[in-house]
Write a protein that holds these residues in place. Structure first.
Motif, PDB file in Angstrom:
ATOM      1  N   GLY A  57      19.759  42.418  79.639  1.00  0.00           N
ATOM      2  CA  GLY A  57      20.082  42.705  81.043  1.00  0.00           C
ATOM      3  C   GLY A  57      21.584  42.655  81.252  1.00  0.00           C
ATOM      4  N   GLU A  58      21.953  42.431  82.490  1.00  0.00           N
ATOM      5  CA  GLU A  58      23.368  42.525  82.846  1.00  0.00           C
ATOM      6  C   GLU A  58      24.212  41.416  82.240  1.00  0.00           C
ATOM      7  N   LEU A  59      23.641  40.233  82.022  1.00  0.00           N
ATOM      8  CA  LEU A  59      24.441  39.100  81.578  1.00  0.00           C
ATOM      9  C   LEU A  59      25.008  39.321  80.179  1.00  0.00           C
ATOM     10  N   ARG A 306      20.565  33.171  86.079  1.00  0.00           N
ATOM     11  CA  ARG A 306      21.030  33.561  84.752  1.00  0.00           C
ATOM     12  C   ARG A 306      21.822  34.861  84.790  1.00  0.00           C
ATOM     13  N   GLY A 307      22.122  35.370  85.969  1.00  0.00           N
ATOM     14  CA  GLY A 307      22.783  36.660  86.076  1.00  0.00           C
ATOM     15  C   GLY A 307      24.297  36.562  86.083  1.00  0.00           C
ATOM     16  N   PHE A 308      24.923  37.718  85.958  1.00  0.00           N
ATOM     17  CA  PHE A 308      26.377  37.826  85.904  1.00  0.00           C
ATOM     18  C   PHE A 308      27.032  37.262  87.157  1.00  0.00           C
ATOM     19  N   MET A 309      26.515  37.619  88.333  1.00  0.00           N
ATOM     20  CA  MET A 309      27.162  37.184  89.573  1.00  0.00           C
ATOM     21  C   MET A 309      27.166  35.673  89.698  1.00  0.00           C
ATOM     22  N   GLN A 310      26.069  35.029  89.332  1.00  0.00           N
ATOM     23  CA  GLN A 310      25.995  33.573  89.417  1.00  0.00           C
ATOM     24  C   GLN A 310      26.899  32.909  88.389  1.00  0.00           C
TER      25      GLN A 310
END
Length: 432
Positions: A57-59, A306-310
């Motif tokens: 995903g994005e991360l 677990r995402g990029f923004m966080q």
């Protein structure tokens, strides 16, 4: 008998599909996509693949980009649009190709550590201490960097554009003026700006509407520069900037409260307490303008942990559906009188910030380092696309502290009506 590994570019094509709009060049020398492509995605080393397959995903992609294992030459937006291809190709073939990529990258071994720019907060979420750390991660970067990014207004929230050609500075001025009119500010009123940033709202309201304003922020860098800007504007006697948590403001009543880009940092578990606190600070008939990014219905309130923004941008940030925002305001004793979406306006604002960043990218790197500049390039461009697609939204909600049914609201408020206090050529089109 040895088995020859397929070219990485062939595996990328299998995952993303044929007829790519950009070129992909891998470290093994293989290439896919148009020969004359103006945008090139470069996979520089096996670590890039390790990061991607170990955090799908994005991360994983974000970690590779921030670390410099992946480079993007040309139009960043074109590359980010490839994520739509990945989401559409959830097939067994896709899975097999991903497994091949993982083996090729040696992903069975421990992946490289995350880049240093990844946030690592400790303690219970949304305590004062952890909130201060989360805000510091994002805002205490460099005032000079934010000046490069945001322009002279130093305004880090959605502008209000009459036309796309209006220009960022004028659009930000128009946003502040629209908020002032929604709050019906008049000379002598007391205004509280919660999460005041670099003081833009307080300065505008004091200069053009004659209010006495208090701005609060928990960012040390913001507080320092905001006080300097207030002094430069000659407003020391009418604007006070406090380095304080909103939970430590107890000197109401205020005639009006603005909360611009603050709601996202409060946390779902504390929203009711936040609104209750602001309600208690408002005078009867006082208005609250809540300006916040929101999410479409059906998603989760919290940005993916677990995402990029966080991990890289807004640690502990949470978005809420606008219906939930309205219910929270009304549950806290406020009567919501007007809601306005500015979704397309934020896309224009973000693209202007991306343009500012990319036109002065070397200077940005000198100020904050290559990794953090990459975080911002990815975050701003991805957010612009999110607002354009509707995956992200932003709303202004105007509420009033009614007393015995008396709201003090006019029957037909017009935010674009002539304002004798206002000086400057700002024309607004929003009406209620």
């Amino acid at each position: 008998m040895s088995i020859t590994s397929p070219p990485i570019a062939d595996l990328i094509t299998a995952v993303l599909g044929p007829d790519l709009p950009v070129a992909v060049v891998a470290y093994d020398g293989s290439r896919t996509g148009p020969a004359d492509a103006s945008t090139v995605l470069r996979i520089r080393n096996p670590q890039a693949l390790q990061r991607i397959v170990s955090a799908p995903g994005e991360l994983g992609f974000a970690r590779a980009f921030v670390a410099g294992d992946i480079d993007i030459e040309g139009d960043l937006y074109e590359v980010l649009q490839l994520r739509d291809r990945v989401s559409l190709r959830r097939s067994m073939t896709h899975s097999r190709q991903c497994i091949q990529l993982a083996r090729l990258a040696g992903a069975v071994h421990r992946p490289p550590p995350p880049p240093a720019e990844e946030a690592r907060l400790r303690g219970r979420r949304h305590t004062k201490g952890r909130d201060a750390a989360a805000i510091s991660h994002h805002y205490d970067v460099s005032n000079d960097f934010y000046r490069l990014l945001l322009g002279p207004t130093m305004t880090y929230s959605c502008a209000a554009w009459e036309t796309p050609q209006m220009g960022l500075e004028a659009a930000q001025d128009a946003k502040y003026e629209m908020i002032c009119r929604k709050l019906a500010l008049e000379p002598g009123m007391r205004l509280l700006d919660v999460g005041c940033g670099w003081g833009g709202m307080t300065i505008h309201a004091a200069r053009h509407h004659g209010v006495r304003a208090v701005g609060v922020t928990i960012s040390k860098e913001q507080g320092t520069l905001a006080r300097e800007r207030v002094a430069t504007a000659g407003l020391d006697g009418r604007v006070e900037i406090r380095l304080a948590d909103y939970r430590d403001v107890h000197d109401g009543p205020y005639d009006a409260i603005s909360s611009i880009g603050m709601f996202e940092h409060v946390g779902a578990a504390r929203l009711d307490a936040y609104v209750t606190a602001l309600h208690g600070l408002l005078a009867p008939g006082g208005r609250l303008l809540n300006h916040a990014i929101s999410r479409p219905p059906g998603g989760r309130a919290r940005l993916a942990n677990r995402g990029f923004m966080q991990r890289y941008v807004f640690p502990d940030g949470e978005l809420h559906e606008i219906g939930e925002v309205v219910s929270t305001l009304q549950r806290g004793g406020l009567e919501v009188r007007h809601v306005e979406s500015l979704r397309e306006h934020y896309a224009l604002t973000l693209r202007a910030w991306v343009s500012n960043l990319e036109s002065s990218y070397d200077e940005a790197v000198a100020l904050v380092g290559e990794g953090r500049a990459r975080v911002w390039r990815l975050y701003l461009a991805g957010s612009a696309m999110g607002f354009e697609s509707g995956d992200l939204q932003v709303h202004q909600s105007l509420a009033v502290k009614s007393e015995s049914g008396r709201s003090a609201m006019p029957l037909r408020p017009r935010w674009d009506s002539p304002n004798p206090v206002r000086t400057g050529p700002v024309a607004l089109t929003a009406t209620a």
